[in-house]
Design a protein around this motif. Structure first.
Motif, PDB file in Angstrom:
ATOM      1  N   ALA A 223      30.976  41.749  -1.338  1.00 33.58           N
ATOM      2  CA  ALA A 223      31.049  42.834  -0.360  1.00 33.58           C
ATOM      3  C   ALA A 223      30.718  42.328   1.039  1.00 33.58           C
ATOM      4  O   ALA A 223      31.272  42.812   2.031  1.00 33.58           O
ATOM      5  CB  ALA A 223      30.099  43.960  -0.757  1.00 33.58           C
ATOM      6  N   VAL A 224      29.806  41.351   1.124  1.00 31.02           N
ATOM      7  CA  VAL A 224      29.486  40.758   2.427  1.00 31.02           C
ATOM      8  C   VAL A 224      30.719  40.074   3.006  1.00 31.02           C
ATOM      9  O   VAL A 224      31.080  40.268   4.171  1.00 31.02           O
ATOM     10  CB  VAL A 224      28.328  39.749   2.303  1.00 31.02           C
ATOM     11  CG1 VAL A 224      28.126  38.998   3.617  1.00 31.02           C
ATOM     12  CG2 VAL A 224      27.041  40.462   1.915  1.00 31.02           C
ATOM     13  N   ALA A 291      40.639  38.520   2.279  1.00 24.07           N
ATOM     14  CA  ALA A 291      39.385  39.094   1.787  1.00 24.07           C
ATOM     15  C   ALA A 291      39.310  38.981   0.270  1.00 24.07           C
ATOM     16  O   ALA A 291      38.275  38.635  -0.306  1.00 24.07           O
ATOM     17  CB  ALA A 291      39.277  40.555   2.215  1.00 24.07           C
ATOM     18  N   LEU A 292      40.433  39.277  -0.393  1.00 21.83           N
ATOM     19  CA  LEU A 292      40.450  39.138  -1.844  1.00 21.83           C
ATOM     20  C   LEU A 292      40.215  37.688  -2.258  1.00 21.83           C
ATOM     21  O   LEU A 292      39.490  37.412  -3.209  1.00 21.83           O
ATOM     22  CB  LEU A 292      41.796  39.629  -2.379  1.00 21.83           C
ATOM     23  CG  LEU A 292      42.039  41.143  -2.285  1.00 21.83           C
ATOM     24  CD1 LEU A 292      43.490  41.462  -2.562  1.00 21.83           C
ATOM     25  CD2 LEU A 292      41.134  41.880  -3.252  1.00 21.83           C
ATOM     26  N   ALA A 293      40.834  36.760  -1.508  1.00 18.83           N
ATOM     27  CA  ALA A 293      40.650  35.340  -1.819  1.00 18.83           C
ATOM     28  C   ALA A 293      39.207  34.927  -1.632  1.00 18.83           C
ATOM     29  O   ALA A 293      38.656  34.168  -2.432  1.00 18.83           O
ATOM     30  CB  ALA A 293      41.559  34.491  -0.927  1.00 18.83           C
ATOM     31  N   ALA A 294      38.566  35.450  -0.556  1.00 19.20           N
ATOM     32  CA  ALA A 294      37.167  35.105  -0.304  1.00 19.20           C
ATOM     33  C   ALA A 294      36.280  35.598  -1.431  1.00 19.20           C
ATOM     34  O   ALA A 294      35.325  34.934  -1.839  1.00 19.20           O
ATOM     35  CB  ALA A 294      36.709  35.705   1.030  1.00 19.20           C
ATOM     36  N   VAL A 302      35.321  41.333  -8.706  1.00 18.37           N
ATOM     37  CA  VAL A 302      35.330  42.790  -8.602  1.00 18.37           C
ATOM     38  C   VAL A 302      35.761  43.177  -7.195  1.00 18.37           C
ATOM     39  O   VAL A 302      35.322  42.580  -6.228  1.00 18.37           O
ATOM     40  CB  VAL A 302      33.927  43.376  -8.887  1.00 18.37           C
ATOM     41  CG1 VAL A 302      33.970  44.892  -8.808  1.00 18.37           C
ATOM     42  CG2 VAL A 302      33.449  42.948 -10.266  1.00 18.37           C
ATOM     43  N   TRP A 303      36.614  44.155  -7.085  1.00 15.51           N
ATOM     44  CA  TRP A 303      37.076  44.625  -5.767  1.00 15.51           C
ATOM     45  C   TRP A 303      37.076  46.143  -5.765  1.00 15.51           C
ATOM     46  O   TRP A 303      37.481  46.776  -6.727  1.00 15.51           O
ATOM     47  CB  TRP A 303      38.478  44.087  -5.482  1.00 15.51           C
ATOM     48  CG  TRP A 303      38.986  44.491  -4.125  1.00 15.51           C
ATOM     49  CD1 TRP A 303      39.970  45.369  -3.842  1.00 15.51           C
ATOM     50  CD2 TRP A 303      38.497  44.031  -2.874  1.00 15.51           C
ATOM     51  NE1 TRP A 303      40.134  45.489  -2.498  1.00 15.51           N
ATOM     52  CE2 TRP A 303      39.244  44.689  -1.889  1.00 15.51           C
ATOM     53  CE3 TRP A 303      37.486  43.133  -2.502  1.00 15.51           C
ATOM     54  CZ2 TRP A 303      39.031  44.467  -0.532  1.00 15.51           C
ATOM     55  CZ3 TRP A 303      37.281  42.910  -1.164  1.00 15.51           C
ATOM     56  CH2 TRP A 303      38.038  43.566  -0.194  1.00 15.51           C
ATOM     57  N   TYR A 304      36.624  46.738  -4.696  1.00 16.68           N
ATOM     58  CA  TYR A 304      36.461  48.181  -4.641  1.00 16.68           C
ATOM     59  C   TYR A 304      37.529  48.890  -3.817  1.00 16.68           C
ATOM     60  O   TYR A 304      37.504  50.108  -3.686  1.00 16.68           O
ATOM     61  CB  TYR A 304      35.076  48.512  -4.069  1.00 16.68           C
ATOM     62  CG  TYR A 304      33.958  48.035  -4.948  1.00 16.68           C
ATOM     63  CD1 TYR A 304      33.610  48.731  -6.089  1.00 16.68           C
ATOM     64  CD2 TYR A 304      33.279  46.852  -4.656  1.00 16.68           C
ATOM     65  CE1 TYR A 304      32.596  48.278  -6.918  1.00 16.68           C
ATOM     66  CE2 TYR A 304      32.260  46.395  -5.489  1.00 16.68           C
ATOM     67  CZ  TYR A 304      31.924  47.112  -6.608  1.00 16.68           C
ATOM     68  OH  TYR A 304      30.925  46.669  -7.417  1.00 16.68           O
ATOM     69  N   GLY A 305      38.473  48.130  -3.195  1.00 13.59           N
ATOM     70  CA  GLY A 305      39.531  48.775  -2.433  1.00 13.59           C
ATOM     71  C   GLY A 305      39.128  48.977  -0.996  1.00 13.59           C
ATOM     72  O   GLY A 305      37.952  49.083  -0.672  1.00 13.59           O
TER      73      GLY A 305
END
Length: 482
Positions: A223-224, A291-294, A302-305
């Motif tokens: 998230a950071v 951002a997804l790659a990071a 996990v990704w929250y959209g």
């Protein structure tokens, strides 16, 4: 041999490890005794990533030694000196000065946020260290509060050049360099590092120190990283308008949009903050895959959209009006009870002076500044955040410190959407007279206006000075709406 702090480890036949001082993502730091010169030193055991082949470990060690030697040639009062580099097997060690200062992260944890004036002074010292490194073609890559040491006298030093890299390099291929909350967006994107990357990290560090929390504070590393790439931080309310504006500018997503080192130095030295250029929606959509790659690089699956951002309200003022035009000669003469010529002293500022002989006896200054959408706020919201931060800072400054006495904050009705006034009086070194200033700050939509009445040789700030500042502010606000 064991590096366990037991005193049994004599590195390179010379440096005896005595005590573990700290540990981070880039390695472990020990207090050691240089048995050749009989002095205490700091020894950094560079962290070697796991899972490397023998050849990769050798390449890593060679790279670490090479960059540490390059950093060891840097000389600046704000840089902790590197004295020696040792390779023990395939384990790199860096020998440095042992500083008595405490890291800023520990200072803030134990004592809370630091005052803006001290933070600006710290920033100037660290900036000096970075300018020296950048001039030598080196970027630090890990500027953060844990790597900034503060002595008891307030002197700051930058340490841990152990993961420094050449300007334009793409960072550490083994992924051990830097801390996500203090890594510039381009570094998370895998792009080349440069001086602007270090300045971004400096901005994030100063933000943390003055606010007491990081600009992109989140519960999880993923998230950071996403926040660094996609979101603007909240405006730093404890920093005040000028320092806060500078920090927001330094944290711009695009390297080209950030202020240069010279602009940062000017702002930290008391000049106006640079303008913030906010990345547009097109750039933010482009950043989503990065951002997804990071997130994946950090090992979090996990990704929250991310919500689609809409264009914010810019506010009534596309640009700050000319302050000299807001008070025509006739109105300025009415307010000052004498004729005075408008002087455009700098962008967004105009001054009228009343002379007594060859010296100015009284000055009236008007400043205007139009705020643009940023930090998730529209233009009026950004102006409101700045106004509220200035008011909170002004309220907290009430009292007497040495020769300076600051009065209480009071509302000024009928000026813009909101306004407050405050006075300051600074005594001369001798005698009872001093410099008196009556100030009114107001906001209207996305515009911040400021009016100051300045007396060079006064016994205090009188009611007439406060009344003049209030009447001038009302005239300026009326001209804006007219």
């Amino acid at each position: 041999m064991r590096a366990d702090g037991s005193g049994s480890y004599l590195l390179a036949g010379r440096y005896r490890l005595l005590e573990r001082l700290g540990e981070g993502g880039a390695g472990t730091v020990w207090r050691a005794l240089d048995e050749t010169l009989h002095r205490s030193v700091a020894v950094k055991q560079v962290r070697v990533p796991g899972g490397l082949s023998p050849q990769e470990r050798a390449e890593f060690a060679h790279h670490a030694i090479h960059e540490a030697r390059a950093a060891g040639r840097l000389r600046d009062p704000a840089i902790v000196l590197i004295h020696d580099v040792v390779l023990d097997g395939d384990q790199p060690w860096i020998i440095m000065d042992l500083s008595t200062g405490r890291s800023l992260d520990k200072v803030v944890k134990e004592h809370g946020p630091l005052p803006p004036g001290l933070v600006a002074a710290i920033g100037l010292r660290v900036l000096s260290a970075l300018e020296t490194a950048h001039a030598a073609g080196i970027v630090h890559q890990d500027v953060k509060p844990a790597n900034i040491l503060l002595d008891a006298d307030g002197t700051a030093m930058l340490t841990d050049f152990g993961i420094a890299a050449p300007v334009g390099g793409r960072g550490d291929r083994y992924g051990s360099a830097g801390s996500p909350g203090y890594m510039a967006p381009e570094r998370l994107n895998g792009e080349a590092s440069g001086p602007a990357s270090d300045l971004w990290s400096l901005g994030a560090s100063l933000y943390t120190v003055v606010e007491g929390r990081p600009p992109f504070e989140r519960a999880m590393p993923a998230a950071v990283a996403a926040a660094v790439l996609l979101h603007e931080p909240p405006f730093p309310t404890r920093a005040g308008r000028d320092l806060g504006g500078l920090l927001m500018a330094m944290l711009a997503k695009e390297p080209a949009a950030r202020p240069t080192a010279a602009q940062v130095r000017a702002a930290l030295s008391g000049g106006p903050p640079p303008r913030v250029q906010v990345s547009g929606p097109r750039r933010r959509r482009w950043l989503l895959p990065a951002a997804l790659a990071a997130v994946l690089v950090l090992g979090i699956g996990v990704w929250y959209g991310v919500a689609v951002l809409t264009a914010p309200d810019a506010g009534r003022y596309a640009a700050a009006p000319d302050p000299c035009a807001l008070l025509p000669a006739s109105k300025a003469a009415e307010l000052l009870a004498t004729s005075a010529k408008a002087e455009r002293t700098r962008e967004g500022e105009c001054r009228w002076r009343v002379w007594r002989g060859s010296r100015p006896a009284r000055e009236l200054t008007v400043r205007t500044r139009a705020e643009q959408p940023r930090g998730g706020l529209d233009g009026p919201g950004a102006a409101r955040a700045l106004f509220d931060a200035d008011r909170a800072n002004s309220t907290a400054s009430k009292g007497t410190t040495f020769r300076l006495t600051t009065g209480e904050v009071a509302d000024v009705p009928g000026v813009g959407e909101a306004a407050f006034g405050q006075s300051t009086f600074k005594k001369h070194l001798t005698g009872s007279n001093g410099q008196g200033t009556a100030r009114v700050l107001f906001r209207d939509s996305n515009l911040i206006g400021e009016v100051l009445v300045y007396e060079q040789d006064a016994r205090g700030v009188g009611a007439d000075d406060k009344d003049l500042a209030a009447r001038a502010a009302k005239a300026v606000a009326g001209a804006l709406r007219g």
